[in-house]
Design an enzyme around this catalytic site. Structure first.
Site, short mmCIF file in Angstrom:
data_model
loop_
_atom_site.label_atom_id
_atom_site.label_comp_id
_atom_site.label_asym_id
_atom_site.label_seq_id
_atom_site.Cartn_x
_atom_site.Cartn_y
_atom_site.Cartn_z
N HIS A 131 0.81 -1.22 0.00
CA HIS A 131 0.00 0.00 0.00
C HIS A 131 0.85 1.27 0.00
O HIS A 131 0.35 2.35 -0.27
CB HIS A 131 -1.00 0.00 1.17
N ASP A 161 0.09 -7.64 1.27
CA ASP A 161 0.53 -6.25 1.45
C ASP A 161 2.05 -6.13 1.53
O ASP A 161 2.59 -5.39 2.35
CB ASP A 161 -0.12 -5.62 2.68
N GLY A 233 3.36 7.07 7.69
CA GLY A 233 4.74 7.15 7.22
C GLY A 233 5.60 6.01 7.72
O GLY A 233 6.64 5.72 7.15
N ASN A 234 5.16 5.33 8.80
CA ASN A 234 5.90 4.18 9.31
C ASN A 234 5.66 2.92 8.46
O ASN A 234 6.41 1.95 8.57
CB ASN A 234 5.49 3.86 10.75
N SER A 235 4.61 2.92 7.65
CA SER A 235 4.27 1.73 6.88
C SER A 235 5.45 1.23 6.08
O SER A 235 6.12 1.98 5.39
CB SER A 235 3.12 2.02 5.93
N VAL A 292 -15.17 -21.59 -2.20
CA VAL A 292 -16.10 -21.97 -1.13
C VAL A 292 -16.24 -20.84 -0.13
O VAL A 292 -15.36 -19.99 0.00
CB VAL A 292 -15.60 -23.23 -0.38
N ILE A 294 -16.60 -20.48 3.92
CA ILE A 294 -16.31 -21.36 5.05
C ILE A 294 -16.54 -20.64 6.37
O ILE A 294 -16.58 -19.40 6.41
CB ILE A 294 -14.86 -21.87 4.99
#
Length: 501
Positions: A131, A161, A233-235, A292, A294
């Site tokens: 992201h 991600d 910003g830490n991502s 499926v 579930i």
């Protein structure tokens, strides 16, 4: 309500948000010219109570990632003046999306988005969140010494991600080694390193608060929860342990105000390491698909079907013309294993299948009519999880996969959310956690905090029901979907056209 924000730009949710961060401790960093860390680093740290020796080694391997995106990808209504920029940042930090201007009022512009990453090989391979670079027109990496370099996208996997970049620094770079996230225990110390709000590389310390957190964002939800402060910003930054090794990728935060409140989430390194290796080799990942719906096997279900334990995944529905249907799976079956590996929960089944390559023939252990049977399934391709390969042209990223999409993120309606939204205990549905400002849901008026209570006149109980109903409408050839939405105590129907994901 409770927004969940990814830590990098305007992926705002209402009430609580999810963002990314990272952590570190005694170190083990690899570079072509790095000096080996002393074997007694952990003992020294324990005695001194300082993380300085770890930071000295890890910090040079942490980078800032800046992307150029459409202004609408950051926030609708972005303006040119410094004051407008301050307002935009304020609202984003609060998790409040700004109104979208009409195209004739404001031509498309470019804006900057911020994230973090870390170097895993001396030749410039960098790991970050998908992201962070999603929809990027171009990507730049700033090293710890201030050097800014263009980056090439090697591969990305939206389901997990995770993304991999490559830069050419003209010299060997300092790196951080992968650690063993499976060894983490509750209470273990960790450090998060990244660039929150673009103020510069920042180190925060905390502990492992929980393991195995499921944020309902995909089959790989198995997040490490930490209390080390992480923010926008830490991502993509590293979470490191007391050996200075990467045990997680900081990815999201939960926050009622858009800032850190000590509830952060990181992708475990043992999961990320395998995905990164595949992306480096192939540039993309094709996830397996069964077809499926579930649900968990409760004690009552186990008692009803004659199982002596609650493990497995109960098949609630089987979509027509899918690998599951062709293999003979039926509603009411309980899948207990895939390829000999035990299935204890629905999450186990989702992950085991997602890890298989399309076209793989695999055995399924199934409990049916009071006895165990074996089925053979040929795993299909999951169109919803198609990965974007390395792109020589950044504009080529984000091509449509053909899967119907409204551009919303969903969360289950928990007791806490019911209380925050003033809903009765009996209320059911799914909360809109985020809205992509460039997708059809935003244009139709869907907002974070809305509660979807039915899809095409079909009542829904949770996020999974909403996704299933939307998918069914797409398979039926419908061009839009009718949502019954509750907002501020009022219910209204909103028709949302499909758009390719």
């Amino acid at each position: 309500m409770t927004p969940i924000l990814r830590t990098h730009r305007a992926a705002a949710l209402v009430g609580a948000a999810i963002i990314a961060g990272s952590a570190c401790l005694p170190f083990a960093i690899h570079t072509s010219n790095a000096v080996a860390a002393p074997s007694d680093t952990g003992a020294i740290l324990a005695a001194s109570g300082s993380f300085a020796s770890i930071v000295d080694v890890d910090k040079p391997a942490v980078v800032t990632i800046t992307t150029t995106v459409k202004a609408t990808d950051i926030s609708a209504g972005e303006q040119d003046s410094p004051m407008d920029e301050q307002f935009r940042q304020f609202f984003e930090d609060q998790g409040i999306p700004l109104p979208r201007p009409a195209p004739q009022q404001k031509p498309s512009q470019h804006a900057m988005a911020l994230g973090s990453g870390f170097v895993i090989s001396a030749d410039g391979v960098i790991v970050t969140n998908n992201h962070v670079i999603d929809n990027a027109l171009d990507i730049k990496v700033t090293l710890d010494d201030g050097t800014e370099l263009p980056a090439k996208l090697i591969g990305t996997d939206p389901k997990s991600d995770v993304a991999v970049l490559k830069i050419d620094a003209g010299k060997p770079l300092q790196t951080i080694a992968w650690g063993d996230s499976d060894r983490l225990k509750l209470g273990d110390q960790i450090l998060a390193i990244g660039n929150p709000f673009g103020i510069g590389t920042t180190v925060t310390a905390g502990i492992v608060s929980a393991r195995g957190r499921d944020l309902h964002s995909g089959p790989y939800d198995d997040f490490i929860q930490i209390d080390a402060p992480i923010n926008h910003g830490n991502s993509g930054g590293p979470l490191v342990d007391r050996e200075g090794k990467v045990v997680g990728i900081n990815t999201a935060i939960y926050s009622p105000n858009g800032g850190s409140v000590g509830v952060g989430f990181a992708i475990p390194s043992d999961e990320a390491k395998a995905i990164v290796a595949k992306l480096q080799k192939n540039g993309s990942i094709d996830h397996g698909y069964l077809g499926v719906q579930i649900q968990p096997v409760t004690k009552d279900v186990a008692d009803a079907v004659g199982l002596d334990k609650t493990g497995g995944a109960l098949v609630a529905a089987v979509s027509a013309d899918t690998p599951a249907a062709q293999a003979g799976l039926k509603p009411g079956d309980i899948v207990t294993s895939v390829g000999g590996q035990a299935v204890k929960t629905p999450k186990d089944l989702s992950r085991l299948v997602a890890d298989l390559s399309p076209g793989t023939r695999e055995s399924l252990g199934v409990w049916r009519d009071g006895k165990a049977i074996d089925l053979t399934v040929t795993v299909g391709a999951n169109a919803d999880g198609r990965k974007r390969a390395a792109a020589t042209s950044p504009q080529a990223q984000g091509q449509a996969s053909g899967q119907p999409s409204l551009g919303i993120g969903l969360a289950d309606l928990t007791p806490d959310l019911r209380q925050q939204l003033n809903l009765p205990r009996s209320a059911s549905g799914a909360v809109v956690a985020s809205v992509n400002p460039d997708r059809s849901a935003a244009a139709a008026g869907i907002q974070p905090g809305d509660v979807i209570v039915s899809v095409n006149d079909r009542p829904v109980r949770n996020a999974r029901d909403v996704k299933a109903a939307i998918a069914e409408a797409g398979k039926a050839g419908r061009k839009s979907v009718l949502l019954l939405v509750e907002r501020d105590g009022n219910k209204t129907f909103i028709a949302v056209p499909f758009a390719a994901a």
